[in-house]
Design a protein around this motif. Structure first.
Motif, PDB file in Angstrom:
ATOM      1  N   ASN A 105       1.033  13.825  -2.524  1.00 53.81           N
ATOM      2  CA  ASN A 105       2.348  13.476  -2.011  1.00 53.81           C
ATOM      3  C   ASN A 105       2.300  12.068  -1.441  1.00 53.81           C
ATOM      4  N   VAL A 106       3.445  11.404  -1.448  1.00 54.51           N
ATOM      5  CA  VAL A 106       3.544  10.074  -0.839  1.00 54.51           C
ATOM      6  C   VAL A 106       4.099  10.229   0.564  1.00 54.51           C
ATOM      7  N   GLU A 107       3.374   9.689   1.542  1.00 56.89           N
ATOM      8  CA  GLU A 107       3.808   9.746   2.931  1.00 56.89           C
ATOM      9  C   GLU A 107       4.687   8.558   3.288  1.00 56.89           C
ATOM     10  N   SER A 108       4.227   7.346   2.918  1.00 59.45           N
ATOM     11  CA  SER A 108       4.987   6.144   3.282  1.00 59.45           C
ATOM     12  C   SER A 108       4.493   4.959   2.474  1.00 59.45           C
ATOM     13  N   PHE A 109       5.227   3.846   2.596  1.00 60.60           N
ATOM     14  CA  PHE A 109       4.846   2.584   1.971  1.00 60.60           C
ATOM     15  C   PHE A 109       4.596   1.549   3.060  1.00 60.60           C
ATOM     16  N   LYS A 110       3.631   0.700   2.831  1.00 60.81           N
ATOM     17  CA  LYS A 110       3.314  -0.365   3.772  1.00 60.81           C
ATOM     18  C   LYS A 110       3.415  -1.707   3.055  1.00 60.81           C
ATOM     19  N   GLU A 111       4.098  -2.637   3.688  1.00 63.07           N
ATOM     20  CA  GLU A 111       4.205  -3.976   3.120  1.00 63.07           C
ATOM     21  C   GLU A 111       2.848  -4.674   3.147  1.00 63.07           C
ATOM     22  N   LYS A 112       2.767  -5.841   2.544  1.00 63.82           N
ATOM     23  CA  LYS A 112       1.517  -6.597   2.532  1.00 63.82           C
ATOM     24  C   LYS A 112       1.029  -6.794   3.965  1.00 63.82           C
ATOM     25  N   PRO A 113      -0.141  -6.240   4.308  1.00 69.40           N
ATOM     26  CA  PRO A 113      -0.600  -6.263   5.699  1.00 69.40           C
ATOM     27  C   PRO A 113      -1.441  -7.504   6.004  1.00 69.40           C
ATOM     28  N   ASN A 114      -1.748  -7.713   7.294  1.00 74.40           N
ATOM     29  CA  ASN A 114      -2.744  -8.725   7.639  1.00 74.40           C
ATOM     30  C   ASN A 114      -4.130  -8.149   7.344  1.00 74.40           C
ATOM     31  N   TYR A 115      -5.147  -8.968   7.474  1.00 72.72           N
ATOM     32  CA  TYR A 115      -6.486  -8.552   7.041  1.00 72.72           C
ATOM     33  C   TYR A 115      -6.990  -7.351   7.834  1.00 72.72           C
ATOM     34  N   ASP A 116      -6.839  -7.369   9.159  1.00 70.01           N
ATOM     35  CA  ASP A 116      -7.357  -6.270   9.982  1.00 70.01           C
ATOM     36  C   ASP A 116      -6.683  -4.951   9.631  1.00 70.01           C
ATOM     37  N   THR A 117      -5.365  -5.001   9.384  1.00 66.94           N
ATOM     38  CA  THR A 117      -4.643  -3.777   9.011  1.00 66.94           C
ATOM     39  C   THR A 117      -5.082  -3.304   7.631  1.00 66.94           C
ATOM     40  N   ALA A 118      -5.233  -4.237   6.693  1.00 68.98           N
ATOM     41  CA  ALA A 118      -5.695  -3.871   5.350  1.00 68.98           C
ATOM     42  C   ALA A 118      -7.085  -3.239   5.416  1.00 68.98           C
ATOM     43  N   LYS A 119      -7.925  -3.760   6.281  1.00 68.56           N
ATOM     44  CA  LYS A 119      -9.279  -3.211   6.445  1.00 68.56           C
ATOM     45  C   LYS A 119      -9.202  -1.769   6.955  1.00 68.56           C
ATOM     46  N   GLN A 120      -8.303  -1.498   7.884  1.00 68.81           N
ATOM     47  CA  GLN A 120      -8.114  -0.141   8.390  1.00 68.81           C
ATOM     48  C   GLN A 120      -7.624   0.787   7.283  1.00 68.81           C
ATOM     49  N   TYR A 121      -6.709   0.290   6.460  1.00 65.35           N
ATOM     50  CA  TYR A 121      -6.205   1.100   5.350  1.00 65.35           C
ATOM     51  C   TYR A 121      -7.340   1.509   4.408  1.00 65.35           C
ATOM     52  N   VAL A 122      -8.149   0.539   4.028  1.00 66.57           N
ATOM     53  CA  VAL A 122      -9.230   0.813   3.075  1.00 66.57           C
ATOM     54  C   VAL A 122     -10.246   1.774   3.680  1.00 66.57           C
ATOM     55  N   GLU A 123     -10.602   1.557   4.937  1.00 66.79           N
ATOM     56  CA  GLU A 123     -11.601   2.407   5.583  1.00 66.79           C
ATOM     57  C   GLU A 123     -11.114   3.841   5.775  1.00 66.79           C
ATOM     58  N   TRP A 132      -3.382   0.922  -3.511  1.00 64.46           N
ATOM     59  CA  TRP A 132      -2.581  -0.267  -3.803  1.00 64.46           C
ATOM     60  C   TRP A 132      -1.357   0.157  -4.607  1.00 64.46           C
ATOM     61  N   ASN A 133      -0.213  -0.415  -4.271  1.00 65.75           N
ATOM     62  CA  ASN A 133       1.022  -0.148  -5.000  1.00 65.75           C
ATOM     63  C   ASN A 133       1.154  -1.167  -6.128  1.00 65.75           C
ATOM     64  N   CYS A 134       0.961  -0.706  -7.363  1.00 66.60           N
ATOM     65  CA  CYS A 134       0.978  -1.629  -8.508  1.00 66.60           C
ATOM     66  C   CYS A 134       2.316  -1.622  -9.243  1.00 66.60           C
ATOM     67  N   TYR A 176       0.834  -1.199   0.000  1.00 62.49           N
ATOM     68  CA  TYR A 176       0.000   0.000   0.000  1.00 62.49           C
ATOM     69  C   TYR A 176       0.872   1.254   0.000  1.00 62.49           C
ATOM     70  N   ILE A 177       0.355   2.301  -0.640  1.00 65.37           N
ATOM     71  CA  ILE A 177       0.975   3.622  -0.632  1.00 65.37           C
ATOM     72  C   ILE A 177       0.112   4.528   0.234  1.00 65.37           C
ATOM     73  N   GLN A 178       0.701   5.118   1.252  1.00 63.37           N
ATOM     74  CA  GLN A 178      -0.024   6.081   2.073  1.00 63.37           C
ATOM     75  C   GLN A 178       0.148   7.457   1.456  1.00 63.37           C
ATOM     76  N   ARG A 179      -0.953   8.089   1.113  1.00 63.86           N
ATOM     77  CA  ARG A 179      -0.891   9.421   0.514  1.00 63.86           C
ATOM     78  C   ARG A 179      -1.167  10.474   1.592  1.00 63.86           C
ATOM     79  N   ASP A 180      -0.517  11.622   1.434  1.00 59.81           N
ATOM     80  CA  ASP A 180      -0.673  12.676   2.430  1.00 59.81           C
ATOM     81  C   ASP A 180      -0.323  14.004   1.783  1.00 59.81           C
TER      82      ASP A 180
END
Length: 347
Positions: free
Chosen positions: A167-185, A191-193, A152-156
């Motif tokens: 702007n790009v704030e940070s990058f996140k490696e492949k997360p677990n489901y709960d973390t991915a859910k927080q990202y989407v919400e 998604w980093n393609c 994931y790419i965190q935008r800020d």
């Protein structure tokens, strides 16, 4: 804009369709055109200059599939050294033969994109942003579900709200489901393609500033007089294996990201492939001859050997693939593990 198609992967998670000698980019998986042919169709919408970077063992097959391209459009690595060195390999060639201020789009040969017009618009935006700001510009995908298989790419910070540039704030490696859910919400992540846009100058300046080891490797290659000659290939093979995200992108002092204006799917496994293809009213996909089915649902079936009948009866959520390299029968949601089988067979 110059486009570089990266076409050196092996795609073992699609075994036995994709093999080391016939990887997924050479296969017709989501249409009658192969994955690399579809990538070329998209690349042509970005500009007239297209290069394909691949490893030596697949060069002739790629040439056969893309007869529109001249021989010099195929940049042949003497061996795989990771995406970081694949990219500086292409940058070195382009710097020797083109204007070093022209934007370069790096795209992949195994992605499924239907909206080519939206694809071209997003890359045009990324090229403009990269030129104006002098920074590498990424393209990210608005997530449609909490995927644990993508980074994931965190935008800020908004650069251009109307164009969807941040702007790009940070990058996140492949997360677990709960973390991915927080990202989407949160709405702050894409998604980093793995799409990058920047000129030779932009990449060189960022390597000098943020990735001195990669910059040193680039200089070593650039100092060899003949691109692709014996000395050049020997020098390239002395490099280690590095991923561009870790070697450069995640270290970069300044990055921008464009929120994509197109649909996107990475065809990484049979679950992805089944989701990408057109299915019948029972969510079944059947391709090939001499296939016989009764009472099946949510199933992917492909027979590459028409002289051998394939029968699938009373099953749900399965993949059945028959090729000359092997037969796969797996639950669809765990079929990605067939990459482990492929590695054992190649060992």
């Amino acid at each position: 804009m110059i486009t570089v198609i990266i076409a050196g992967g092996s795609g073992t998670r699609l075994w036995p369709l994709s093999t080391s000698t016939q990887p997924k980019q050479l296969l017709a998986l989501t249409s009658e055109r192969t994955m690399v042919q579809q990538a070329y169709d998209r690349a042509r919408k970005l500009g007239d200059t297209v290069y394909v970077v691949t490893e030596a063992s697949h060069a002739e097959a790629l040439r056969a599939q893309l007869p529109e391209l001249p021989d010099e459009a195929f940049l042949i690595e003497p061996g795989r050294r990771g995406t970081a060195h694949c990219i500086i390999f292409a940058l070195d060639y382009i710097n020797r033969n083109h204007d070093h201020t022209e934007p370069i789009a790096f795209i992949h040969s195994d992605h499924n994109v239907r909206d080519i017009q939206g694809f071209a618009h997003s890359f045009d935006t990324a090229a403009r942003v990269s030129s104006d700001r002098g920074c590498i510009t990424l393209i990210g995908i608005e997530p449609t579900f909490p995927s644990t298989g993508f980074g994931y790419i965190q935008r800020d910070g908004v650069i251009d709200a109307r164009a969807g540039v941040y702007n790009v704030e940070s990058f996140k490696e492949k997360p677990n489901y709960d973390t991915a859910k927080q990202y989407v919400e949160s709405g702050n992540y894409l998604w980093n393609c793995g799409y990058f846009v920047g000129s030779v100058d932009v990449f060189m300046n960022e390597m000098k500033r943020s990735a001195p080891d990669l910059w040193s490797n680039y200089q070593t290659l650039a100092s060899v007089a003949e691109f692709g000659g014996e000395e050049y290939n020997r020098t390239y093979l002395e490099l280690d294996n590095q991923v561009i995200d870790i070697a450069l992108i995640e270290k970069a002092a300044e990055l921008a990201v464009v929120s994509a204006d197109f649909d996107w799917m990475d065809i990484g496994n049979f679950k992805d492939l089944h989701n990408a293809v057109a299915k019948d009213e029972n969510d079944n996909y059947v391709r090939g001859e001499n296939i016989h089915t009764i009472d099946i649902d949510n199933t992917y079936i492909r027979n590459e050997q028409p002289d051998k009948p394939v029968a699938v009866i009373g099953l749900d959520n399965v993949v059945v693939v028959n090729t000359s390299d092997g037969v796969l029968v797996a639950r669809r949601d765990v079929a990605a593990k067939c990459g482990d089988i492929a590695k054992k067979l190649q060992a």
